[in-house]
Design a protein around this motif. Structure first.
Motif: not given
Length: 807
Positions: A769-783, A790-798
């Motif tokens: 719940x707390x750390x789900x997004x803590x370890x996101x990395x911009x490389x995941x936008x190319x998954x 959604x790539x641009x939206x998530x790239x900005x978040x990551x």
């Protein structure tokens, strides 16, 4: 007779009325070094202290190691090391602001949190219990270090340099520099600094500007923390006009850098009797060491005693080479007068030094020590008490002897000012090099950080900065707090958490924002911190700080199968969590997993997600109005036309709702709809019975007689029954919270294998719940599973998340 002689000398010294500027020998600079009018080179090292805690025995062992490394430098005349120390409780407020609170105020202002009351309370309270201290090594190289041939070359070098320029008058005479002396001095500095750092003693070199700042603040305590900066060679200087503007040949000194002594001194001194002297806004009382200690002890023992008394004081301990030669005459005199009983102790002392030199190669050094305390003008009675306390503390420091009658109190007080001159009114002692280094002020605990959003106080009251982010000195930070119940663990943890909020963790490439912080807790100890932060953020931003007391009741449902908005499948790190979580659900209480269960879990999780998509044989979740009122209202207000799929009653899928809202960039509402489009725990039962899974695992039979799939079903159904909060779409919404505290006290029991299992599950769930997004990395936008829309939206978040971890 001795008292009459001391009084006579004091009268003569005071009658000479030496100008204050005469106590500054520094004439110019050469690179990063100061140069005196006699051609001596001076540099300053700031000694932060030991990088570890040491006992007295360890300090003595380190002093002995320093003796082995540096003894050769002090064997002959030419080099000197001055250990300069200052402790000033009155300056603690300035240093508290500089080290911590100024940065905290800036961060609080930038993140929009009104924490002025908290920071103001710290500013009022901390100076009363903290004190500022600093230690420096002032390194001197005198021309006597040169050989006769070297001195001849230095003289020619200076003569040639002086011939290139006209007379500079009362300005900085840069012709006193010498490359030969500079080379000798730099070798000396390098040797000392390398030795200190090699023994885990943190130190750093000060440039001439900073070194002279330290000296000036020592002379005029009222200037401590000011922005004063000397004008040195190479600095931009505004020309000074001569008094006679009609002079056809004005002197060039108006175009050059003004004399250093004229820049440093701005108020004269006035002696008060033979023991006190006023300089600027303070009156000073010097104390000289007349006889060195019988039992040399670490300097920390002296500083801690005076620190607990909150006594302002400074000291200079001078170690000079050539001790053996300097005391040769006294040694001969003691032997010549051996028939007098009073010389017995002196003869035995010299015999001990001689034995150490011959048997252990342990040389002696000339040592002098002067200390000074001060008080504002008009508080002479207080100052005399302080001087008495200072003298008594030094006397008790290994049974040494002090005197407060120095002849000239101004000369004595200036002897404890660093870098300007190498002089002292204290009596010279002959000390073993190892004993002398043990008494030097380096053996104190050093903080790895120069600044920090948190300031700790050592037992003696000195300031110890702490940066909860690690300050770039360590890749990860782990704080272990140990104390009995009621010992303040929670208070300290909340202090560190607030310090993290007011630290560089708030600074990222996307600006300064409230940092992302998640805390798992047992009990409500952090609730007060969250309430304070919510009040500081104001009503419009209270949602950014959340305290949740986790409970096993409706409204606290959390679906571990949730994915990032717009994705039908989990990202790699989310998939790993799911596999670990479901594997724990399907593991016996004894802790030993079933053979093949981990492989089954991997395949079942993948199959569950596949079945929730529109692939052949899949069973996507069907949209039903009334489940998410906000989504229903958005569909109506935005005029969204939802598609229908062939089949019973022409259903609309939740995935269609998600896509429609994403097209309109309603990502928050799309996230609500997606909670119903992903698998839930019950879907694992159907996935485990899919033809592909049964074909692969149905023949595996466990020692209980059950098949692997039947065992998996049994465990999952048991979880659905006992933990309904895990078996429904997510309802626990943290919104846009950036600081979250999750209290697991009610859902994390202990005392039995079943309770321990539940606690493990809740901790894993809380971390998700707390750390789900803590370890996101911009490389995941190319998954591969990332939709192009959604790539641009998530790239900005990551990218923002990654930037918040690496300010």
């Amino acid at each position: 007779m001795g008292g009459i002689l001391s009084g006579l000398l004091a009268s003569i010294s005071l009658g000479l009325r030496q100008p204050l500027t005469s106590f500054c020998d520094v004439e110019s600079t050469h690179g990063d070094h100061l140069v005196t009018k006699r051609g001596e080179y001076v540099s300053v090292l700031r000694i932060n202290g030991l990088r570890r805690m040491c006992t007295r025995q360890e300090v003595e062992a380190l002093a002995e190691q320093q003796r082995i490394e540096l003894q050769g430098l002090l064997e002959e005349r030419g080099h000197a090391i001055v250990g300069w120390y200052i402790s000033d409780p009155e300056r603690s407020g300035i240093e508290i602001d500089r080290l911590s609170l100024d940065g905290c105020r800036s961060i609080a202002r930038q993140i929009g949190a009104d924490l002025t009351d908290v920071i103001g309370e710290r500013r009022r309270r901390w100076p009363n219990v903290m004190r500022w201290e600093a230690t420096y090594y002032v390194l001197w190289t005198r021309p006597s270090v040169l050989t006769r041939e070297d001195r001849k070359q230095v003289a020619e070098e200076r003569k040639a340099l002086a011939a290139q320029f006209p007379r500079v008058g009362d300005s900085q005479r840069f012709a006193v520099r010498s490359d030969i002396m500079a080379a000798r001095h730099e070798s000396f500095i390098s040797r000392v600094q390398t030795t200190m750092q090699g023994f885990d003693i943190s130190c750093e070199f000060l440039n001439p500007h900073h070194a002279l700042q330290v000296a000036r603040e020592a002379i005029y305590r009222e200037t401590a923390g000011s922005a004063w900066k000397p004008t040195l060679l190479g600095d931009r200087v505004m020309p000074r006009l001569p008094d006679d503007l009609d002079d056809p040949k004005p002197h060039p000194q108006g175009l050059l850098w003004p004399a250093i002594r004229d820049q440093i001194f701005n108020a004269d001194a006035e002696t008060k009797g033979g023991q006190l002297v006023t300089v600027g806004d303070y009156t000073y009382a010097p104390v000289d060491m007349a006889i060195g200690p019988e039992d040399p002890r670490p300097f920390a023992e002296l500083s801690s005693v005076l620190g607990r008394k909150r006594l302002p004081w400074r000291s200079a301990m001078i170690l000079e080479g050539g001790g053996r030669a300097a005391f040769g005459f006294k040694e001969a005199g003691a032997g010549f007068l051996a028939m007098f009983p009073g010389n017995g102790d002196i003869r035995r002392a010299f015999a001990t030094l001689k034995h150490e030199r011959q048997k252990n190669n342990h040389n002696s050094v000339r040592m002098r020590m002067t200390a000074t305390t001060w008080a504002p003008i008009g508080e002479d009675a207080k100052l005399r008490r302080q001087a008495s306390d200072l003298a008594q503390a030094i006397d008790a420091w290994g049974n040494s002897k002090t005197t407060r009658i120095s002849g000239d109190p101004l000369e004595a007080a200036m002897g404890s000012v660093p870098a300007l001159s190498l002089g002292s009114t204290a009596t010279s002692s002959l000390a073993l090099v190892g004993d002398a280094f043990a008494m030097m002020p380096w053996a104190r605990s050093a903080s790895p950080w120069q600044r920090g959003s948190i300031l700790f106080r050592k037992p003696d009251g000195s300031i110890w900065p702490y940066d909860p982010t690690g300050g770039g000195l360590r890749p990860s930070v782990v704080d272990i707090i140990v104390a009995p119940p009621g010992g303040g663990k929670s208070v300290l943890a909340n202090t560190i958490l607030l310090g993290l909020i007011l630290s560089s963790a708030a600074i990222s490439s996307h600006g300064t924002k409230l940092p992302f912080i998640g805390k798992l807790d047992i009990g409500p100890s952090s609730r007060g911190l969250i309430e304070m932060l919510r009040n500081a953020l104001g009503p419009a931003r209270q949602h950014e700080a959340v305290y949740v007391k986790m409970q096993a009741i409706p409204g606290f449902e959390v679906n571990v199968f949730d994915t990032q908005v717009g994705l039908e499948y989990p990202l790699p790190l989310e998939r790993v969590f799911l596999q670990n979580f479901i594997s724990l659900l399907a593991t016996p209480l004894e802790g030993k997993p079933w053979e093949g269960m981990d492989h089954l879990v991997e395949d079942v999780v993948d199959e569950a997600y596949r079945l929730c998509t529109g692939v052949q044989g899949g069973a996507p979740k069907i949209y039903s109005p009334g489940i998410e009122p906000e989504v229903d209202a958005a569909i109506t207000s935005l005029g969204i036309s939802l598609p229908h799929h062939a089949g019973e009653d022409d259903p609309t899928w939740w995935r269609d709702v998600v896509s429609a809202l994403i097209d309109l960039k309603e990502y928050r509402l799309a996230g609500f709809a997606q909670r119903h489009a992903v698998p839930i725990l019950q879907d694992l039962l159907m996935a485990a019975r899919s033809p592909e899974i049964e074909k692969r695992y149905s023949k595996i039979t466990l020692e209980t007689g059950e098949s692997l799939i039947d065992t998996f079903d049994r465990y999952i159904m048991n979880v659905i029954k006992n933990f309904p909060m895990l078996a429904s779409p997510t309802k626990l919404d943290m919104g846009n919270a950036r600081v979250i505290v999750l209290d697991l006290a009610e859902v994390a029991p202990s005392g039995s294998p079943g309770a321990n299992r539940q606690t493990a599950l809740m901790y894993m769930l809380g971390r998700q719940i707390l750390a789900r997004n803590f370890f996101l990395h911009p490389d995941y936008a190319d998954d591969p599973n990332m939709p192009a829309s959604m790539r641009d939206y998530h790239l900005a978040r990551f990218t923002e998340m990654e930037g918040s971890k690496n300010p």
